[in-house]
Design a protein around this motif. Structure first.
Motif, PDB file in Angstrom:
ATOM      1  N   LYS A 166       5.054  17.956  -4.804  1.00 45.77           N
ATOM      2  CA  LYS A 166       3.705  18.308  -4.334  1.00 45.77           C
ATOM      3  C   LYS A 166       2.783  17.094  -4.299  1.00 45.77           C
ATOM      4  CE  LYS A 166       0.568  21.345  -3.126  1.00 45.77           C
ATOM      5  NZ  LYS A 166       0.676  22.150  -1.901  1.00 45.77           N
ATOM      6  N   MET A 167       2.970  16.176  -5.240  1.00 41.37           N
ATOM      7  CA  MET A 167       2.140  14.972  -5.274  1.00 41.37           C
ATOM      8  C   MET A 167       2.910  13.862  -5.963  1.00 41.37           C
ATOM      9  SD  MET A 167      -0.781  13.834  -4.226  1.00 41.37           S
ATOM     10  CE  MET A 167      -1.712  15.354  -3.953  1.00 41.37           C
ATOM     11  N   ALA A 168       2.688  12.625  -5.506  1.00 36.25           N
ATOM     12  CA  ALA A 168       3.362  11.462  -6.084  1.00 36.25           C
ATOM     13  C   ALA A 168       2.339  10.375  -6.362  1.00 36.25           C
ATOM     14  CB  ALA A 168       4.431  10.933  -5.136  1.00 36.25           C
ATOM     15  N   TYR A 169       2.532   9.671  -7.471  1.00 36.23           N
ATOM     16  CA  TYR A 169       1.654   8.575  -7.849  1.00 36.23           C
ATOM     17  C   TYR A 169       2.492   7.343  -8.159  1.00 36.23           C
ATOM     18  CZ  TYR A 169      -1.282   5.650 -10.863  1.00 36.23           C
ATOM     19  OH  TYR A 169      -1.947   4.594 -11.424  1.00 36.23           O
ATOM     20  N   ALA A 170       2.227   6.257  -7.455  1.00 37.10           N
ATOM     21  CA  ALA A 170       2.941   5.000  -7.687  1.00 37.10           C
ATOM     22  C   ALA A 170       2.221   4.239  -8.794  1.00 37.10           C
ATOM     23  CB  ALA A 170       2.992   4.171  -6.404  1.00 37.10           C
TER      24      ALA A 170
ATOM     25  N   LYS B 284       6.146   5.903   1.253  1.00 38.46           N
ATOM     26  CA  LYS B 284       6.453   4.621   1.860  1.00 38.46           C
ATOM     27  C   LYS B 284       5.424   3.599   1.412  1.00 38.46           C
ATOM     28  CE  LYS B 284       6.352   6.014   6.126  1.00 38.46           C
ATOM     29  NZ  LYS B 284       6.471   5.927   7.603  1.00 38.46           N
ATOM     30  N   PHE B 285       5.841   2.333   1.428  1.00 40.04           N
ATOM     31  CA  PHE B 285       4.966   1.210   1.122  1.00 40.04           C
ATOM     32  C   PHE B 285       4.843   0.353   2.375  1.00 40.04           C
ATOM     33  CE2 PHE B 285       6.683   2.540  -2.909  1.00 40.04           C
ATOM     34  CZ  PHE B 285       5.638   2.397  -3.809  1.00 40.04           C
ATOM     35  N   VAL B 286       3.608  -0.090   2.665  1.00 36.61           N
ATOM     36  CA  VAL B 286       3.385  -0.960   3.819  1.00 36.61           C
ATOM     37  C   VAL B 286       2.742  -2.260   3.351  1.00 36.61           C
ATOM     38  CG1 VAL B 286       3.175   0.989   5.396  1.00 36.61           C
ATOM     39  CG2 VAL B 286       1.119   0.027   4.359  1.00 36.61           C
ATOM     40  N   ASP B 287       2.978  -3.341   4.120  1.00 38.56           N
ATOM     41  CA  ASP B 287       2.467  -4.650   3.718  1.00 38.56           C
ATOM     42  C   ASP B 287       1.096  -4.918   4.327  1.00 38.56           C
ATOM     43  OD1 ASP B 287       2.871  -5.332   6.383  1.00 38.56           O
ATOM     44  OD2 ASP B 287       4.632  -6.578   5.993  1.00 38.56           O
ATOM     45  N   GLN B 288       0.628  -6.168   4.209  1.00 39.60           N
ATOM     46  CA  GLN B 288      -0.713  -6.527   4.667  1.00 39.60           C
ATOM     47  C   GLN B 288      -0.864  -6.444   6.169  1.00 39.60           C
ATOM     48  OE1 GLN B 288       1.546  -8.586   3.480  1.00 39.60           O
ATOM     49  NE2 GLN B 288       1.372 -10.670   4.306  1.00 39.60           N
TER      50      GLN B 288
ATOM     51  N   ASN C 184       3.127  -3.129   8.159  1.00 46.14           N
ATOM     52  CA  ASN C 184       4.547  -2.912   8.433  1.00 46.14           C
ATOM     53  C   ASN C 184       5.197  -2.245   7.235  1.00 46.14           C
ATOM     54  OD1 ASN C 184       4.496  -4.345  10.968  1.00 46.14           O
ATOM     55  ND2 ASN C 184       4.438  -6.249   9.806  1.00 46.14           N
ATOM     56  N   GLU C 185       6.061  -1.277   7.493  1.00 45.23           N
ATOM     57  CA  GLU C 185       6.740  -0.579   6.402  1.00 45.23           C
ATOM     58  C   GLU C 185       7.724  -1.531   5.715  1.00 45.23           C
ATOM     59  OE1 GLU C 185      10.022   2.932   6.047  1.00 45.23           O
ATOM     60  OE2 GLU C 185       8.259   3.378   7.283  1.00 45.23           O
ATOM     61  N   ILE C 186       7.636  -1.600   4.379  1.00 41.97           N
ATOM     62  CA  ILE C 186       8.544  -2.473   3.632  1.00 41.97           C
ATOM     63  C   ILE C 186       9.496  -1.686   2.741  1.00 41.97           C
ATOM     64  CG2 ILE C 186       7.096  -4.521   3.665  1.00 41.97           C
ATOM     65  CD1 ILE C 186       5.990  -3.757   0.954  1.00 41.97           C
TER      66      ILE C 186
ATOM     67  N   VAL D 298       0.848  -1.195   0.000  1.00 39.98           N
ATOM     68  CA  VAL D 298       0.000   0.000   0.000  1.00 39.98           C
ATOM     69  C   VAL D 298       0.884   1.246   0.000  1.00 39.98           C
ATOM     70  CG1 VAL D 298      -1.747   1.283   1.292  1.00 39.98           C
ATOM     71  CG2 VAL D 298      -1.828  -1.220   1.224  1.00 39.98           C
ATOM     72  N   PRO D 299       0.751   2.130  -1.015  1.00 39.06           N
ATOM     73  CA  PRO D 299       1.580   3.337  -1.070  1.00 39.06           C
ATOM     74  C   PRO D 299       0.966   4.512  -0.306  1.00 39.06           C
ATOM     75  CG  PRO D 299       0.395   3.059  -3.138  1.00 39.06           C
ATOM     76  CD  PRO D 299      -0.031   1.937  -2.242  1.00 39.06           C
ATOM     77  N   LEU D 300       1.807   5.222   0.456  1.00 35.38           N
ATOM     78  CA  LEU D 300       1.408   6.419   1.187  1.00 35.38           C
ATOM     79  C   LEU D 300       2.408   7.526   0.872  1.00 35.38           C
ATOM     80  CD1 LEU D 300       1.140   3.747   3.289  1.00 35.38           C
ATOM     81  CD2 LEU D 300       0.070   5.485   4.717  1.00 35.38           C
ATOM     82  N   PHE D 301       1.891   8.728   0.577  1.00 36.22           N
ATOM     83  CA  PHE D 301       2.758   9.867   0.265  1.00 36.22           C
ATOM     84  C   PHE D 301       2.577  10.960   1.310  1.00 36.22           C
ATOM     85  CE2 PHE D 301       2.872  14.161  -1.694  1.00 36.22           C
ATOM     86  CZ  PHE D 301       4.238  14.257  -1.873  1.00 36.22           C
TER      87      PHE D 301
END
Length: 315
Positions: free
Chosen positions: A108-112, A86-90, A93-95, A75-78
């Motif tokens: 200003k904004m990021a898109y994965a 950052k990306f977190v798992d199921q 937890n930060e991966i 899951v991506p969070l900006f």
């Protein structure tokens, strides 16, 4: 319109404690029925199953924008404040963490786009940057001088750049040519389902149609937050969580159609341009089912492979 969604056979109340929903700033649902609640008050991000059992929780130090939970294993969070993604798992937890401060100006904004590429809007240089974070290389950079002040979300798909502001949706080419613009109040984020682009607003969900523009597929003016996955619509209303199953909505409409046909003379048939929201929902459901069957990327096996690729890249 909301009378369709409030039909008893279509609506279901989910057993999530009202205290857990009371201060929710945002809610997202993944395609397995898990729910994610973000609270701006304490910057907490919590995952629950459909029965209300907590599956994981993160306590963040600054505000983050959750992009999507369609892949629950990554899951991506900006964070604009922290200038990082950052990306977190199921298990929440930060991966992986990507720091923008050393390499770029002010993002200003990021898109994965996937588990390799990000699209970044750099406010300091007024450019749209395509960045491969796996090998730390900039693939492309495009002049993109738009207003950044009221920006809510960004999505890039098939060489089109979707920009969501507080009052509009705009679509550009990569050459910064405006292809589409429409007013849209209280838009929060995009959701892409294969080639369908959706916009989640405070109490409605709209679909972008290249021929018709923005088509409203769900609305409840009393809702606090709405979201959807491939099977259902979700809403928080009066601090309670409700689910509207797309299959049951379709069944309810099909049961009502025979009565409608008997009562309506052929001369009174509405033209296609005046079809009801219920008909649009039915069409949308069919598209969702077809998309689900054709999209192997939503399978658990694909998600596990993608997550293994992220973890092998290192945190």
């Amino acid at each position: 319109m909301i009378s369709l969604f409030c039909t008893v056979s279509a609506q279901k109340s989910l057993p999530l404690d009202t205290l857990k929903l009371k201060e929710a700033k945002d809610m997202l649902a993944d395609d397995y029925g898990n729910l994610y609640i973000y609270k701006n008050k304490d910057f907490s991000f919590t995952k629950y199953d459909s029965l209300g059992k907590q599956l994981g929780k993160m306590m963040l130090t600054v505000p983050y924008k959750v992009q999507s939970v369609q892949n629950p294993l990554s899951v991506p969070l900006f964070s604009e404040n922290a200038q990082e993604m950052k990306f977190v798992d199921q298990n929440m937890n930060e991966i992986q963490r990507i720091d923008f401060k050393q390499k770029f100006g002010f993002i200003k904004m990021a898109y994965a786009e996937d588990l390799q590429q990000l699209w970044l809007l750099d406010d300091s240089t007024k450019r749209l940057i395509q960045y491969n974070f796996r090998n730390d290389t900039t693939i492309n950079s495009y002049p993109f001088d738009i207003g950044f002040d009221d920006l809510m979300d960004l999505l890039v798909f098939e060489n089109k750049v979707y920009i969501l502001t507080r009052k509009h949706i705009r679509i550009y080419s990569l050459k910064f040519e405006k292809l589409f613009e429409a007013p849209l109040e209280n838009g929060k984020r995009f959701r892409r389902e294969n080639d369908v682009i959706l916009v989640m607003a405070d109490n409605s969900i709209q679909k972008y149609d290249p021929e018709k523009g923005m088509v409203k597929i769900f609305e409840d003016k009393d809702a606090q937050i709405v979201d959807k996955n491939i099977l259902s619509y979700f809403e928080i209303k009066a601090n309670k969580l409700y689910l509207y199953n797309l299959e049951k909505i379709k069944e309810t409409k099909q049961q009502q159609e025979p009565e409608t046909k008997q009562e309506t003379a052929p001369s009174d048939t509405k033209p296609p341009s005046e079809q009801t929201i219920g008909e649009d929902v039915e069409k949308t459901d069919g598209e969702r089912k077809e998309s689900q069957e054709k999209a192997p990327e939503t399978t658990i096996q694909k998600l596990l492979e993608d997550t293994s690729a992220v973890q092998s890249a290192g945190v």
